[in-house]
Design a protein around this motif. Structure first.
Motif, PDB file in Angstrom:
ATOM      1  N   ALA A  35      -0.305   5.858 -16.211  1.00 29.44           N
ATOM      2  CA  ALA A  35      -0.943   6.873 -15.373  1.00 29.44           C
ATOM      3  C   ALA A  35      -0.720   8.254 -15.967  1.00 29.44           C
ATOM      4  O   ALA A  35       0.193   8.468 -16.768  1.00 29.44           O
ATOM      5  CB  ALA A  35      -0.384   6.816 -13.960  1.00 29.44           C
ATOM      6  N   GLU A  46       0.976  15.767  -8.948  1.00 36.71           N
ATOM      7  CA  GLU A  46      -0.111  15.021  -8.325  1.00 36.71           C
ATOM      8  C   GLU A  46      -0.723  14.003  -9.278  1.00 36.71           C
ATOM      9  O   GLU A  46      -0.752  14.196 -10.502  1.00 36.71           O
ATOM     10  CB  GLU A  46      -1.209  15.969  -7.829  1.00 36.71           C
ATOM     11  CG  GLU A  46      -1.915  16.749  -8.913  1.00 36.71           C
ATOM     12  CD  GLU A  46      -3.070  17.572  -8.384  1.00 36.71           C
ATOM     13  OE1 GLU A  46      -3.298  17.615  -7.155  1.00 36.71           O
ATOM     14  OE2 GLU A  46      -3.780  18.185  -9.217  1.00 36.71           O
ATOM     15  N   PHE A  47      -1.233  12.951  -8.681  1.00 41.30           N
ATOM     16  CA  PHE A  47      -1.899  11.884  -9.416  1.00 41.30           C
ATOM     17  C   PHE A  47      -3.205  12.391 -10.015  1.00 41.30           C
ATOM     18  O   PHE A  47      -3.956  13.114  -9.359  1.00 41.30           O
ATOM     19  CB  PHE A  47      -2.173  10.731  -8.456  1.00 41.30           C
ATOM     20  CG  PHE A  47      -3.022   9.639  -9.024  1.00 41.30           C
ATOM     21  CD1 PHE A  47      -4.375   9.574  -8.745  1.00 41.30           C
ATOM     22  CD2 PHE A  47      -2.458   8.668  -9.834  1.00 41.30           C
ATOM     23  CE1 PHE A  47      -5.161   8.564  -9.253  1.00 41.30           C
ATOM     24  CE2 PHE A  47      -3.235   7.650 -10.353  1.00 41.30           C
ATOM     25  CZ  PHE A  47      -4.596   7.597 -10.067  1.00 41.30           C
ATOM     26  N   SER A  59      -8.534   4.257 -12.128  1.00 40.15           N
ATOM     27  CA  SER A  59      -8.631   4.963 -10.866  1.00 40.15           C
ATOM     28  C   SER A  59      -8.412   6.446 -11.119  1.00 40.15           C
ATOM     29  O   SER A  59      -7.633   6.812 -12.017  1.00 40.15           O
ATOM     30  CB  SER A  59      -7.586   4.440  -9.881  1.00 40.15           C
ATOM     31  OG  SER A  59      -7.749   5.047  -8.616  1.00 40.15           O
ATOM     32  N   TYR A  60      -9.097   7.282 -10.330  1.00 44.11           N
ATOM     33  CA  TYR A  60      -9.051   8.721 -10.561  1.00 44.11           C
ATOM     34  C   TYR A  60      -8.884   9.488  -9.256  1.00 44.11           C
ATOM     35  O   TYR A  60      -9.348   9.050  -8.192  1.00 44.11           O
ATOM     36  CB  TYR A  60     -10.352   9.194 -11.215  1.00 44.11           C
ATOM     37  CG  TYR A  60     -10.616   8.587 -12.560  1.00 44.11           C
ATOM     38  CD1 TYR A  60     -11.360   7.418 -12.682  1.00 44.11           C
ATOM     39  CD2 TYR A  60     -10.095   9.170 -13.711  1.00 44.11           C
ATOM     40  CE1 TYR A  60     -11.580   6.842 -13.922  1.00 44.11           C
ATOM     41  CE2 TYR A  60     -10.318   8.609 -14.951  1.00 44.11           C
ATOM     42  CZ  TYR A  60     -11.062   7.447 -15.052  1.00 44.11           C
ATOM     43  OH  TYR A  60     -11.269   6.882 -16.289  1.00 44.11           O
ATOM     44  N   ALA A  61      -8.238  10.631  -9.361  1.00 45.40           N
ATOM     45  CA  ALA A  61      -8.220  11.562  -8.243  1.00 45.40           C
ATOM     46  C   ALA A  61      -9.639  12.116  -8.059  1.00 45.40           C
ATOM     47  O   ALA A  61     -10.381  12.268  -9.033  1.00 45.40           O
ATOM     48  CB  ALA A  61      -7.252  12.700  -8.521  1.00 45.40           C
ATOM     49  N   ARG A 103      -0.367   2.441  -9.370  1.00 50.31           N
ATOM     50  CA  ARG A 103      -0.089   3.065  -8.082  1.00 50.31           C
ATOM     51  C   ARG A 103      -0.546   4.518  -8.126  1.00 50.31           C
ATOM     52  O   ARG A 103      -0.738   5.093  -9.192  1.00 50.31           O
ATOM     53  CB  ARG A 103       1.408   3.008  -7.765  1.00 50.31           C
ATOM     54  CG  ARG A 103       1.924   1.592  -7.575  1.00 50.31           C
ATOM     55  CD  ARG A 103       3.349   1.614  -7.062  1.00 50.31           C
ATOM     56  NE  ARG A 103       3.946   0.293  -7.067  1.00 50.31           N
ATOM     57  CZ  ARG A 103       3.768  -0.604  -6.127  1.00 50.31           C
ATOM     58  NH1 ARG A 103       2.982  -0.333  -5.103  1.00 50.31           N
ATOM     59  NH2 ARG A 103       4.362  -1.766  -6.188  1.00 50.31           N
ATOM     60  N   TYR A 104      -0.691   5.093  -6.937  1.00 47.64           N
ATOM     61  CA  TYR A 104      -1.126   6.482  -6.845  1.00 47.64           C
ATOM     62  C   TYR A 104       0.034   7.439  -6.635  1.00 47.64           C
ATOM     63  O   TYR A 104      -0.111   8.641  -6.809  1.00 47.64           O
ATOM     64  CB  TYR A 104      -2.135   6.650  -5.715  1.00 47.64           C
ATOM     65  CG  TYR A 104      -3.337   5.754  -5.881  1.00 47.64           C
ATOM     66  CD1 TYR A 104      -3.476   4.594  -5.125  1.00 47.64           C
ATOM     67  CD2 TYR A 104      -4.319   6.062  -6.810  1.00 47.64           C
ATOM     68  CE1 TYR A 104      -4.566   3.757  -5.304  1.00 47.64           C
ATOM     69  CE2 TYR A 104      -5.416   5.233  -6.989  1.00 47.64           C
ATOM     70  CZ  TYR A 104      -5.535   4.092  -6.233  1.00 47.64           C
ATOM     71  OH  TYR A 104      -6.616   3.269  -6.403  1.00 47.64           O
ATOM     72  N   SER A 105       1.171   6.897  -6.256  1.00 52.76           N
ATOM     73  CA  SER A 105       2.345   7.722  -6.006  1.00 52.76           C
ATOM     74  C   SER A 105       3.207   7.806  -7.243  1.00 52.76           C
ATOM     75  O   SER A 105       3.409   6.827  -7.953  1.00 52.76           O
ATOM     76  CB  SER A 105       3.175   7.131  -4.871  1.00 52.76           C
ATOM     77  OG  SER A 105       4.442   7.759  -4.807  1.00 52.76           O
TER      78      SER A 105
END
Length: 122
Positions: A35, A46-47, A59-61, A103-105
């Protein structure tokens, strides 16, 4: 143990492009989801984007969707972040991270690089 080293940051103008790279040590790179996160002065980390071990899912913000692309080359132990149409608000230190699953966190990632500065001027 995995060591991550980012490169490719710099000072660019709004609308320009940059490609960040993150190279991992060791022979287990392909077993990690990877990531990119970023942290601007005075803000939380932040992601930005993530990619699964095989690279088949990304996956993207919302803030970067359509402008940034994450990819990986497991043969080179490297993950990339192609950043197009950069904006001033993209200015931050960018970190790559490795974890067991996407994961996003930030707390879902075990290994972190030292970061590379991206500065976008208007």
């Amino acid at each position: 143990q995995v060591q991550l080293v980012e490169s490719g940051g710099g000072l660019v103008q709004a609308g320009d492009s940059l490609r960040l790279s993150c190279t991992a040590s060791g022979r287990t790179f392909s077993t990690y989801a990877m990531a990119w996160f970023r942290q601007a002065p005075g803000k939380e980390r932040e992601f930005v984007a993530a990619i699964t071990r095989s690279g088949d899912t990304t996956s993207y913000a919302d803030s970067v969707k359509g402008r940034f692309t994450i990819s990986r080359d497991n043969a080179k132990n490297t993950v990339y972040l192609q950043m197009n149409r950069l904006k001033r608000e993209d200015t931050a230190v960018y970190y790559c991270a490795a974890g067991n699953v996407l994961r996003y966190s930030r707390y879902g990632y075990t290994y972190w690089g030292q970061g590379t500065q991206v500065t976008v001027s208007s």
